[in-house]
Design a protein around this motif. Structure first.
Motif, PDB file in Angstrom:
ATOM      1  N   THR A 106       1.753  -8.235  -8.624  1.00 55.94           N
ATOM      2  CA  THR A 106       1.837  -7.609  -7.304  1.00 55.94           C
ATOM      3  C   THR A 106       2.969  -8.270  -6.533  1.00 55.94           C
ATOM      4  O   THR A 106       3.016  -9.493  -6.424  1.00 55.94           O
ATOM      5  CB  THR A 106       0.516  -7.786  -6.525  1.00 55.94           C
ATOM      6  OG1 THR A 106      -0.532  -7.147  -7.243  1.00 55.94           O
ATOM      7  CG2 THR A 106       0.620  -7.164  -5.135  1.00 55.94           C
ATOM      8  N   THR A 129       2.392  -3.505  -8.924  1.00 54.74           N
ATOM      9  CA  THR A 129       1.893  -3.066  -7.625  1.00 54.74           C
ATOM     10  C   THR A 129       2.886  -3.553  -6.583  1.00 54.74           C
ATOM     11  O   THR A 129       3.173  -4.756  -6.510  1.00 54.74           O
ATOM     12  CB  THR A 129       0.496  -3.639  -7.328  1.00 54.74           C
ATOM     13  OG1 THR A 129      -0.417  -3.142  -8.308  1.00 54.74           O
ATOM     14  CG2 THR A 129       0.025  -3.218  -5.941  1.00 54.74           C
ATOM     15  N   ALA A 131       4.144  -3.587  -2.537  1.00 57.39           N
ATOM     16  CA  ALA A 131       3.893  -3.364  -1.110  1.00 57.39           C
ATOM     17  C   ALA A 131       5.180  -3.679  -0.357  1.00 57.39           C
ATOM     18  O   ALA A 131       5.806  -4.722  -0.599  1.00 57.39           O
ATOM     19  CB  ALA A 131       2.757  -4.249  -0.614  1.00 57.39           C
ATOM     20  N   ASP A 148       1.095   1.146  -8.507  1.00 62.54           N
ATOM     21  CA  ASP A 148       0.764   1.558  -7.148  1.00 62.54           C
ATOM     22  C   ASP A 148       1.870   1.112  -6.192  1.00 62.54           C
ATOM     23  O   ASP A 148       2.472   0.047  -6.381  1.00 62.54           O
ATOM     24  CB  ASP A 148      -0.564   0.941  -6.679  1.00 62.54           C
ATOM     25  CG  ASP A 148      -1.754   1.445  -7.470  1.00 62.54           C
ATOM     26  OD1 ASP A 148      -1.965   2.677  -7.494  1.00 62.54           O
ATOM     27  OD2 ASP A 148      -2.451   0.612  -8.077  1.00 62.54           O
ATOM     28  N   TYR A 150       2.551   0.716  -1.907  1.00 59.73           N
ATOM     29  CA  TYR A 150       1.977   0.736  -0.569  1.00 59.73           C
ATOM     30  C   TYR A 150       3.086   0.482   0.454  1.00 59.73           C
ATOM     31  O   TYR A 150       3.968  -0.350   0.233  1.00 59.73           O
ATOM     32  CB  TYR A 150       0.897  -0.335  -0.409  1.00 59.73           C
ATOM     33  CG  TYR A 150      -0.275  -0.154  -1.335  1.00 59.73           C
ATOM     34  CD1 TYR A 150      -1.338   0.677  -0.985  1.00 59.73           C
ATOM     35  CD2 TYR A 150      -0.327  -0.809  -2.558  1.00 59.73           C
ATOM     36  CE1 TYR A 150      -2.424   0.855  -1.834  1.00 59.73           C
ATOM     37  CE2 TYR A 150      -1.408  -0.644  -3.415  1.00 59.73           C
ATOM     38  CZ  TYR A 150      -2.458   0.189  -3.056  1.00 59.73           C
ATOM     39  OH  TYR A 150      -3.519   0.363  -3.898  1.00 59.73           O
ATOM     40  N   PHE A 169      -3.678  -3.687   5.842  1.00 52.95           N
ATOM     41  CA  PHE A 169      -4.240  -2.381   5.509  1.00 52.95           C
ATOM     42  C   PHE A 169      -5.686  -2.385   5.988  1.00 52.95           C
ATOM     43  O   PHE A 169      -6.323  -3.435   6.074  1.00 52.95           O
ATOM     44  CB  PHE A 169      -4.187  -2.121   3.998  1.00 52.95           C
ATOM     45  CG  PHE A 169      -2.794  -2.078   3.445  1.00 52.95           C
ATOM     46  CD1 PHE A 169      -1.982  -0.982   3.661  1.00 52.95           C
ATOM     47  CD2 PHE A 169      -2.290  -3.142   2.711  1.00 52.95           C
ATOM     48  CE1 PHE A 169      -0.695  -0.941   3.152  1.00 52.95           C
ATOM     49  CE2 PHE A 169      -1.012  -3.109   2.200  1.00 52.95           C
ATOM     50  CZ  PHE A 169      -0.208  -2.003   2.425  1.00 52.95           C
TER      51      PHE A 169
END
Length: 279
Positions: A106, A129, A131, A148, A150, A169
């Protein structure tokens, strides 16, 4: 007599480069064609001169020309303009920074054109992932690399196309979810042995600080034109980072400060190696 001497000096490499540097400093922004015509030399010669002056830290090379350091430091430029600054240097940094990213991890990526180049260089990665507050990053990420994506919400700075606000979040109940990452990849505006990592905007500095606080490891991304400078808002001290990823070796004073703060310097001659995060 003076005019004749100046004219002859333009055709001597050292003299021409000195006059060229002075002209860029005075004009602020120039094109290769403009310089070739002014100094009576070929475009290839001007390009070589600009490349050397950029490597020496005298000016900032752009696509098709150059800008003065004063122009870069005093102007908070829009994304479309900054995309042309230090393109080759950013590509080197992006390639090196991608080597720090592990499959299945991540990561957090902040706003900026250097981090945008990083996103494009993750094509060999898988199951990430991501963000980010950089609105351009989702479109730049290779689809095969990402599990993913974000986007941190908040107000959008139109100048940088990045959001500013809390790194958070919320669940359906409205409760804030705790978020963290394996690696934060943060582009900054300036790096100084005493001031640490700084940027020009207070809200963006706050966003970067939150990303740093939620990361197991931290990589700062900055091209060499940003060394020895400080901007309005401090992001962090030098020692917060695990890595400083850049395009070439900084001056001895900076290298000594990074070593004293246990920051690994990642440059093309010294690619990244796996290591534990600072405890």
């Amino acid at each position: 007599m003076t005019e004749d001497r100046d004219e002859r000096q333009r055709h001597l490499p050292a003299g021409r480069k000195a006059q060229l540097a002075a002209y860029v400093a005075d004009a602020g922004q120039v094109t290769v064609g403009e310089l070739a015509e002014r100094f009576g030399v070929s475009i290839d010669t001007v390009r070589r001169d600009l490349d050397q002056l950029s490597a020496e830290g005298v000016l900032v090379r752009t696509y098709g020309g150059a800008v003065s350091l004063a122009t870069v430091s005093r102007t908070d430029r829009a994304v479309d303009q900054r995309l042309t600054f230090q393109e080759r240097e950013k590509e080197k940094i992006a390639t090196l920074a991608a080597g720090l990213v592990q499959d299945g991890s991540t990561i957090m990526i902040n706003g900026g054109t250097t981090t945008l180049a990083l996103a494009r260089n993750l094509r060999q990665h898988r199951d990430l992932t991501v963000a980010t507050n950089n609105l351009l990053v989702p479109g730049a990420l290779p689809a095969t690399a990402v599990r993913d994506i974000y986007i941190f919400g908040g107000a959008v700075r139109s100048l940088t196309l990045a959001t500013v606000g809390p790194v958070s979040f919320r669940a359906n109940t409205g409760a804030e979810l705790d978020v963290s990452c394996d690696l934060a990849l943060i582009g900054v505006g300036a790096v100084d042995a005493d001031a640490g990592y700084t940027t020009s905007n207070l809200a963006e500095a706050a966003m970067m600080q939150e990303m740093l606080s939620r990361a197991t490891r931290v990589a700062i991304l900055a091209d060499s034109s940003k060394f020895g400078r400080r901007l309005f808002a401090q992001v962090s001290e030098l020692g917060v980072a695990d890595y400083l990823v850049t395009d070439r070796m900084p001056a001895p004073e900076m290298r000594d400060a990074l070593e004293a703060n246990e920051v690994e310097l990642v440059v093309p001659a010294n690619p990244p190696r796996p290591r534990e995060a600072k405890g």
